[in-house]
Design an enzyme around this catalytic site. Structure first.
Site, PDB file in Angstrom:
ATOM      1  N   HIS A   1      -6.268   7.914  -9.428  1.00  0.00           N
ATOM      2  CA  HIS A   1      -6.733   7.389  -7.874  1.00  0.00           C
ATOM      3  C   HIS A   1      -8.203   6.282  -7.580  1.00  0.00           C
ATOM      4  O   HIS A   1      -8.889   6.781  -8.708  1.00  0.00           O
ATOM      5  CB  HIS A   1      -6.576   8.173  -6.955  1.00  0.00           C
TER       6      HIS A   1
ATOM      7  N   GLU B   1      -6.441  -8.288  -2.813  1.00  0.00           N
ATOM      8  CA  GLU B   1      -6.181  -9.189  -3.952  1.00  0.00           C
ATOM      9  C   GLU B   1      -4.557  -8.790  -3.320  1.00  0.00           C
ATOM     10  O   GLU B   1      -4.222  -8.140  -4.483  1.00  0.00           O
ATOM     11  CB  GLU B   1      -6.784  -9.600  -5.018  1.00  0.00           C
TER      12      GLU B   1
ATOM     13  N   GLU C   1      -7.577   7.627  -2.557  1.00  0.00           N
ATOM     14  CA  GLU C   1      -7.776   8.584  -2.356  1.00  0.00           C
ATOM     15  C   GLU C   1      -8.705   7.405  -0.995  1.00  0.00           C
ATOM     16  O   GLU C   1      -9.287   7.298  -1.117  1.00  0.00           O
ATOM     17  CB  GLU C   1      -8.623   9.342  -2.999  1.00  0.00           C
TER      18      GLU C   1
ATOM     19  N   HIS D   1     -12.499  -5.091  -5.925  1.00  0.00           N
ATOM     20  CA  HIS D   1     -11.068  -4.797  -4.956  1.00  0.00           C
ATOM     21  C   HIS D   1     -10.428  -4.516  -5.520  1.00  0.00           C
ATOM     22  O   HIS D   1     -10.654  -4.179  -6.604  1.00  0.00           O
ATOM     23  CB  HIS D   1     -10.316  -6.526  -4.599  1.00  0.00           C
TER      24      HIS D   1
END
Length: 134
Positions: free
Chosen positions: A5, A122, A56, A74
């Site tokens: 994550h 994005e 998370e 990003h």
């Protein structure tokens, strides 16, 4: 090893969950409060954690906003059609900060939106990435 994550600190947990689930179509996978530590964690994603990487979201109860810094870039999401996805985000109250079109110095079709805390997401249009296996 595998990527599990990416953690983002958010100022308002419910606002962020609403954005990632209602605007970007992710699922809330789990959420836990930690009263002794005064924070809440929520995990969101398109698939179960056992099947792929997720986000998370961390809310520290005494912090309503963060400085994003200059090192962060990003999150990238593959979409079928970047322009249509931007239109949907806008209809749902999201903020488009770069309309769909080819990236500078390339042909990959991209767009950018911003989450409620200012994190950039994005959109990369499926089939437009040079050298990518779709």
């Amino acid at each position: 090893m595998r990527l599990l994550h990416t953690m983002l600190r958010v100022g308002d947990m419910q606002r962020s969950i609403d954005f990632y689930t209602n605007v970007l179509g992710m699922r809330l996978l789990r959420k836990s409060d930690y009263p002794e530590g005064k924070f809440t964690l929520a995990f969101v994603g398109y698939q179960d954690e056992k099947d792929g990487a997720v986000l998370e979201l961390t809310h520290n109860w005494d912090t309503s906003s963060y400085e994003l810094g200059t090192a962060y870039g990003h999150i990238a999401l593959e979409v079928d059609n970047a322009a249509e996805t931007c239109d949907k985000v806008r209809e749902l109250g999201g903020k488009v900060v770069r309309e769909a079109g080819p990236m500078k110095h390339g042909t990959t079709v991209i767009a950018f939106v911003e989450d409620p805390d200012g994190y950039k997401i994005e959109f990369i249009q499926r089939g437009s990435r040079k050298g990518a296996s779709d």
